[in-house]
Design an enzyme around this catalytic site. Structure first.
Site, PDB file in Angstrom:
ATOM      1  CB  CYS A   1      40.028  33.464  33.593  1.00 14.08           C
ATOM      2  SG  CYS A   1      38.796  34.968  33.884  1.00 14.08           S
TER       3      CYS A   1
ATOM      4  CG  ASN B   1      41.913  36.457  28.223  1.00 14.69           C
ATOM      5  OD1 ASN B   1      42.553  37.333  28.705  1.00 14.69           O
ATOM      6  ND2 ASN B   1      41.216  35.704  28.756  1.00 14.69           N
TER       7      ASN B   1
ATOM      8  CD  GLU C   1      40.200  36.907  36.444  1.00 15.02           C
ATOM      9  OE1 GLU C   1      40.203  35.808  36.740  1.00 15.02           O
ATOM     10  OE2 GLU C   1      39.940  37.498  35.463  1.00 15.02           O
TER      11      GLU C   1
ATOM     12  CD  GLU D   1      39.340  43.171  37.405  1.00 13.22           C
ATOM     13  OE1 GLU D   1      39.945  44.180  37.265  1.00 13.22           O
ATOM     14  OE2 GLU D   1      39.659  41.875  37.064  1.00 13.22           O
TER      15      GLU D   1
END
Length: 471
Positions: free
Chosen positions: A272, A142, A238, A447
């Site tokens: 996400c 993505n 993630e 992150e």
């Protein structure tokens, strides 16, 4: 287009090729090199050999990352065109993504590191953050370049070396990034390999890496975690999100509709942290549905390279079909289509932005992560109910609360069981200097910022007598 992998600072052709599909046409438009097991071994060996020298010189690492950021900015047009061609997003969004990759590299070049001194009564402790070694990084389709930078920048800044594998749906821009940085980085510091399955499984099972960083689905993340556990490796995962927006009864639908629409539908909903469910107070429900539907019905959709397009195709045919199936199931269960509703006819993986009302909390379009251009809007009667329903999901990535009273909204936002929540915006904290990570099935680790950098290090403690002590 003859892009090559990067292994030990040199081009690597691989063994055969695999097809890359243009999501705007559904047709193959390029091929990419396929990495065989022996080439992956070479990449791991190169990263291992490069690690001691790279880990030793902190100032050199900062200089190289700054140079890398400049190089990416200098290649914005070419890299953005590749992202649009293989991923589908409009060229303006692809350009923003490339600039974000450069921003992440620049930020981590400037982040300060250094030992911490802890003085005791009888001794002094020096705590140093040491790199882990070789990092295996797996990125999704993505945001192929932005999410590569999320991993490359902190891993390299900390002193690790990296073997990076992008999604086989979007390998080209990442291959080009490897070529661009090939002459800036010492050989073996950053290796880029591409290929279809089972390359990802080979990478995660390889005996060399000391950490795996993965962005993708929760189902795949579980497999990565299980494989990492066999060798007691560190992981940052993630994973998915089913992010809720709560619109309180004092919100003005006309004022928030644009921001809320793009929080849900940017990149055709393939984020996400996109808004995937809206819980709206019943007095403003109908007005908000109408405002969102008006925008969905008029936003320009088409090939990302075409001027004026704001929404491109869904990246893969499988994801387009999945989204269409969720919409069909919701409608069959009694949902009302306020805008959109079915996949577009013709070539490409297009699905118009779809706004649904009258859905149930048990509909799949609500309980599952759609990861596409569909948004269910659900009414609530009191805030306690809204909080309970918003948190009734295995995910916990991001959320947002919308109100004319920021203090009231912040009080509600603080109670949501997510990793990051914004007031009168969504995912406002997705920045290089703030931690990004989720709770529950959205994955372990974070992150970005000092918090993300720490995930690529191991504390090393040296305890010694104070320097002014006499023997």
């Amino acid at each position: 287009m003859a892009l090559t992998m990067t292994v030990d600072g040199r081009p690597a052709a691989g063994a055969g090729t695999f097809d890359v599909v243009d999501p705007a046409t559904g047709a193959v438009f390029a091929t990419a090199p396929a990495c065989p097991p022996e080439l992956l071994d070479r990449a791991m060996a190169a990263a291992t050999a490069a690690y001691p020298g790279w880990a030793h010189d902190d100032e050199a690492r900062r200089g190289v990352l700054r140079a890398a950021a400049r190089a990416v900015l200098g290649a914005v047009a070419d890299l953005a065109a590749l992202v649009t061609a293989e991923q589908g997003k409009p060229l303006a969004e692809a350009t923003t993504e490339v600039r974000a990759a450069a921003a992440w590299l620049h930020y981590f070049a400037g982040i300060e590191t250094g030992p911490q001194i802890v003085d005791g009564r009888r001794d002094t402790a020096i705590v140093t953050a040491r790199p882990l070694g070789v990092v295996a990084a797996v990125t999704p389709w993505n945001y192929p370049l932005a999410l590569a930078a999320w991993k490359i920048a902190p891993a390299l800044r900390a002193g690790n070396t990296v073997v990076l594998k992008p999604s086989p749906h979007t390998p080209l821009a990442t291959l080009a990034l490897g070529e661009l940085l090939r002459d800036l980085l010492p050989p073996g510091v950053l290796n880029v390999v591409t290929g279809p399955d089972p390359l990802g499984a080979w990478l995660c099972a390889h005996p060399v890496p000391r950490k795996i960083t993965f962005t993708g689905s929760t189902a795949t993340g579980r497999r990565v975690a299980a494989e990492a556990a066999t060798r007691l490796r560190r992981v940052t995962l993630e994973l998915g999100g089913n992010d809720a927006a709560l619109v309180l009864d004092d919100a003005d639908p006309a004022r928030i509709a644009d921001d809320l629409f793009w929080a849900a539908f940017a990149n055709s909903g393939q984020m996400c942290m996109a808004v995937k469910r809206v819980y709206v107070a019943r007095p403003v429900h109908d007005a908000l549905v109408e405002a969102l539907a008006d925008r969905a019905a008029t936003v320009p959709m088409g090939p990302g390279a075409d001027p004026g397009v704001r929404l491109g195709p869904v990246t893969t045919r499988a994801q387009q079909e999945y989204v269409a199936g969720l919409v069909r199931a919701a409608v069959a269960g009694g949902a009302t289509v306020a805008a959109g509703g079915r996949a577009a006819d013709g070539p490409g993986h297009f699905h118009p932005p779809t706004v649904l009302s009258g859905v149930s909390d048990t509909d799949r379009v609500v309980t599952e992560e759609q990861f596409g251009p569909v948004l269910p809007v659900l009414a609530f009667d009191d805030v306690e109910e809204a909080l309970t329903r918003a948190d009734a999901t295995p995910f916990g990535l991001t959320a947002s609360v919308w109100s004319v009273d920021p203090d009231r909204a912040a009080a509600v936002a603080a109670r949501l069981d997510v990793g990051q929540v914004s007031v009168n915006a969504h995912a406002a904290g997705v920045r290089p200097d703030l931690p990004f990570g989720g709770r529950k099935d959205s994955g372990p680790g974070v992150e970005n910022g000092h918090w993300g950098l720490a995930g690529y290090t191991q504390p090393h403690v040296l305890v010694r007598p104070p320097s002014d002590d006499q023997p």
